[in-house]
Design a protein around this motif. Structure first.
Motif, PDB file in Angstrom:
ATOM      1  N   THR A  33      14.236   1.842 -21.205  1.00 52.12           N
ATOM      2  CA  THR A  33      13.855   0.438 -21.364  1.00 52.12           C
ATOM      3  C   THR A  33      14.508  -0.115 -22.619  1.00 52.12           C
ATOM      4  O   THR A  33      14.748   0.614 -23.588  1.00 52.12           O
ATOM      5  CB  THR A  33      12.329   0.284 -21.484  1.00 52.12           C
ATOM      6  N   GLU A  45      14.487  -6.739 -15.656  1.00 55.03           N
ATOM      7  CA  GLU A  45      15.926  -6.672 -15.906  1.00 55.03           C
ATOM      8  C   GLU A  45      16.257  -5.951 -17.211  1.00 55.03           C
ATOM      9  O   GLU A  45      17.423  -5.716 -17.507  1.00 55.03           O
ATOM     10  CB  GLU A  45      16.520  -8.082 -15.921  1.00 55.03           C
ATOM     11  N   TRP A  46      15.241  -5.581 -17.989  1.00 57.44           N
ATOM     12  CA  TRP A  46      15.440  -4.821 -19.224  1.00 57.44           C
ATOM     13  C   TRP A  46      15.149  -3.335 -19.023  1.00 57.44           C
ATOM     14  O   TRP A  46      15.043  -2.589 -19.991  1.00 57.44           O
ATOM     15  CB  TRP A  46      14.541  -5.370 -20.329  1.00 57.44           C
ATOM     16  N   THR A  52      17.926   0.620 -10.254  1.00 58.58           N
ATOM     17  CA  THR A  52      18.871  -0.246 -10.977  1.00 58.58           C
ATOM     18  C   THR A  52      19.458   0.592 -12.110  1.00 58.58           C
ATOM     19  O   THR A  52      19.023   0.516 -13.262  1.00 58.58           O
ATOM     20  CB  THR A  52      18.166  -1.494 -11.537  1.00 58.58           C
ATOM     21  N   LEU A  55      22.858  -1.155 -16.680  1.00 55.70           N
ATOM     22  CA  LEU A  55      22.645  -2.358 -17.476  1.00 55.70           C
ATOM     23  C   LEU A  55      23.781  -2.448 -18.482  1.00 55.70           C
ATOM     24  O   LEU A  55      24.492  -1.457 -18.718  1.00 55.70           O
ATOM     25  CB  LEU A  55      21.296  -2.294 -18.206  1.00 55.70           C
TER      26      LEU A  55
END
Length: 679
Positions: A33, A45-46, A52, A55
């Motif tokens: 995170t 989204e973090w 996912t 990033l």
């Protein structure tokens, strides 16, 4: 050099492009995170996870696995990111374990792109937790650091993400577990074990018959060490408690040439079965487990300790490994206590700063109330940490009370009754006790400082003025006398634990100032010759030992270790040098350096008794000499440090109790055995 972190410790990151490697004994989920200055994660989204995995500046694994590599580019992270937390979790459903306490402790390492470790952390102390924040990378004043966190959550990923102030914690946790389940469904199952493989594994793991009589096993205890107690040259560089484990593993043999095959095992191949290519007398299995423990303790009370409650081929090796484990346990529980106190201090400081930074809190007594609250919370945290430390230390004290009386002579203190039943041994032990170690937070317990045999380095017994019982300047004549008494005690113990004729002691005492402490060795007649006096005597002894090193080295390099000239003493040699540098010229100093560097490999060892401050007059000429020797002191001194967390351990030498006759009794038996062997 790798920094081995304990919970709460931090370490600077020298590079911004890194890998975070995770190893576990079972498939786990790895993610990360991103948080702002306050650690808040502002949205899904973090969070990088198997659903996912990528990033900006961060990439994680796409499925559960026993090993992970997370790629991190700190320069590519958004400017608003000041903290990155590495998350580990157990998969949900299937046959996976449901808590970290049922699996091996995960190991996390931060490495550069070349694979060199920068910092590592073993996440220990987990039980019912199924998710954990292992590491935290954070930005402080423009520089990045890594901190070992180890915060577990029994509620799993949902509780972990909620604790990081993520609004959609429950939904995201479900998304992650769903992505992991899809990955597991795509994985290829392992093939079933074949019957032949099962038979071979049973043969490999057959119980051992025990070590052969040809020598004590030289297995090194894990984890070690790095550990080094433990080679006390850790604060030596600093000196690192040498505690246990300097040699490679030597596999013992299973019985002698005439031993029958174990019951139920064929001696010749049978038709249709696999061929066993293993050596019939070589032990391929791991050391046998410890013997059955004592009956379980009462409910709610810790288990009663048992001497030899560790793995090993013999009771000696089990006790050796148990002492090593006690050292590690005390080191880690003390590190946890110190880390908790540091955390409490920093938290109180932060709360006080916050209370005083608001001018409104200074009116109406609000500031005083905030300060009292912060101090009360600090006291509560420290009290809780002390309670845990006292509990662990009490358990170690109970274990020490059981282990100490069971130690063999080589591991035991001079006041142990085992010395009254002393007999000259037929083989050398695994290690030798040089003294005791303890920490200020746990002064009740002493951990034996054991050095592996044969010796791999010499010793420097520092008789300088800095060595004193209470930190005050000590009388130089008294410390020199104590230094020689310490050297005599160590030399006597070495003579006692070696078979007759396999250890020889030489003494150089140029001014004759060590005559009184050396009297027990001289009276018993266990020295190779009377102590060498004056510059001429020192030169003669150094020349003979230097020649012995040269001859043995040439024989080994020529592949003919038995082709030594007649009269060369092939036993282990120890040279005690008193009152250095008096009576030594530059040639003699160079010979000492040569013996310290090259001697241990061919059985010549050095024990210096000198004041390092006085010896510093030789300048850089002596730097390599005392760096290669293990520094000990004749009085308690906190100069030793372990390689894990850098504790300053207080060392106490293993001295003979005042008025005891045990040293003379032991040396008398050694001298009699040497005469019998020589005759």
């Amino acid at each position: 050099m790798t920094a081995e972190l304990t919970r709460g410790q931090n370490h600077p990151l020298p590079r911004n492009r890194l890998e975070i490697r995770v190893s576990a004994g079972t498939p786990i989920v790895a993610g990360a995170t991103l948080g702002d200055e306050k650690g808040t994660v502002h949205g899904v989204e973090w969070v990088a996870h198997p659903g996912t995995p990528t990033l900006p500046g961060l990439e994680v694994s796409r499925q559960a696995a026993a090993d992970h590599r997370l790629a991190v580019d700190l320069d590519a992270l958004p400017d608003t990111v000041h903290r990155m937390s590495v998350l580990l979790a157990l998969p949900v459903g299937g046959q996976s374990p449901v808590r970290f306490g049922a699996v091996a402790a995960p190991f996390v390492a931060v490495t550069d792109l070349g694979g060199d470790e920068v910092a590592s952390y073993t996440v220990t102390g987990l039980d019912c937790e199924s998710a954990v924040v292992a590491l935290e990378l954070y930005r402080r004043q423009g520089a990045w650091k890594v901190r070992a966190v180890g915060q577990g959550y029994a509620g799993g990923l949902a509780e972990l993400l909620t604790d990081q102030n993520l609004p959609q914690a429950q939904q995201l946790a479900g998304t992650i577990h769903e992505a992991v389940a899809r990955g597991l469904a795509r994985s290829v199952p392992a093939p079933p074990a074949r019957a032949a493989d099962a038979d071979r594994s049973r043969q490999t793991a057959a119980p051992a018959h025990g070590p052969d009589h040809g020598g004590a096993p030289q297995g090194t205890p894990g984890p070690v060490p790095p550990v080094s107690p433990y080679d006390p040259q850790g604060a030596a560089g600093t000196q690192t408690p040498a505690v246990p484990g300097q040699h490679g593993t030597q596999q013992p043999y299973r019985g002698g040439p005439g031993d029958p095959a174990p019951a139920g095992q064929a001696t010749t191949p049978t038709g249709g079965g696999p061929i066993d290519y293993s050596h019939p007398r070589r032990q391929n299995a791991a050391p046998p487990p410890p013997p059955p423990a004592a009956p379980p303790a009462e409910p709610g009370r810790p288990a009663r300790p048992v001497a030899g409650d560790a793995t090993g081929w013999s009771m000696e090796e089990r006790l050796y490994n148990q002492v090593w484990g006690m050292f590690e346990d005390l080191s880690r529980t003390t590190a946890a206590y110190r880390s908790a106190v540091d955390f409490a201090d920093s938290r109180m400081e932060k709360e006080l700063d916050q209370a005083l930074s608001d001018p409104r809190s200074r009116i109406g007594g609000q500031g005083d109330a905030a300060r009292e609250t912060a101090r009360a919370r600090h006291g509560q945290l420290v009290s809780q940490a002390r309670e845990v430390l006292d509990r662990d230390v009490a358990q170690l004290v109970a274990e020490a009370e059981v282990v100490e009386p069971a130690l063999p002579a080589a591991f035991a203190r001079w006041d142990n009754p085992v010395w009254h039943a002393y007999r000259v041994p037929m083989e050398i032990p695994m290690a030798l006790r040089l003294g005791d170690l303890h920490l200020p937070e746990a002064d009740r317990i002493r951990i034996p400082l054991l050095m592996r045999l044969p010796l791999e380095r010499g010793m420097w017994i520092d008789s300088g003025r800095s060595a004193s019982l209470d930190g005050s300047p000590a009388d130089s004549h008294e410390t020199r006398r104590l230094g020689m008494e310490t050297a005599v005690a160590h030399a006597a113990r070495l003579l006692a634990v070696y078979p007759a004729g396999e250890f020889t002691v030489h003494v150089i005492d140029p001014a004759g100032s060590g005559a009184q402490p050396l009297a027990p060795l001289v009276r018993a007649g266990v020295l190779a010759a009377p102590p060498a006096l004056g510059a001429a005597g020192a030169a003669d002894v150094l020349a003979r030992l230097t020649q012995r090193v040269d001859l043995v080295q040439m024989a080994l390099r020529g592949g003919a270790p038995d082709a030594l000239p007649p009269g060369v003493d092939t036993s282990q040699q120890l040279l005690i040098v008193n009152d250095f540098p008096h009576g030594f010229d530059d040639r003699a100093v160079n010979q000492l350096r040569y013996l310290a560097d090259e001697g241990p490999a061919v059985g010549v060892h050095l024990m210096m008794v000198a004041d390092r401050e006085e010896s510093a007059g030789y300048g850089p000429l002596l730097d390599p000499l005392w760096r290669s020797l293990l520094r000990l002191t004749p009085v308690p001194d906190d100069h030793l440090a372990d390689p894990w967390v850098g504790h300053a351990w207080t060392y106490e030498p293993a001295l003979v109790p005042p008025g005891s006759q045990v040293l003379q009794q032991v040396l008398t038996q050694v001298a009699a055995a040497r005469r019998s062997w020589g005759g």
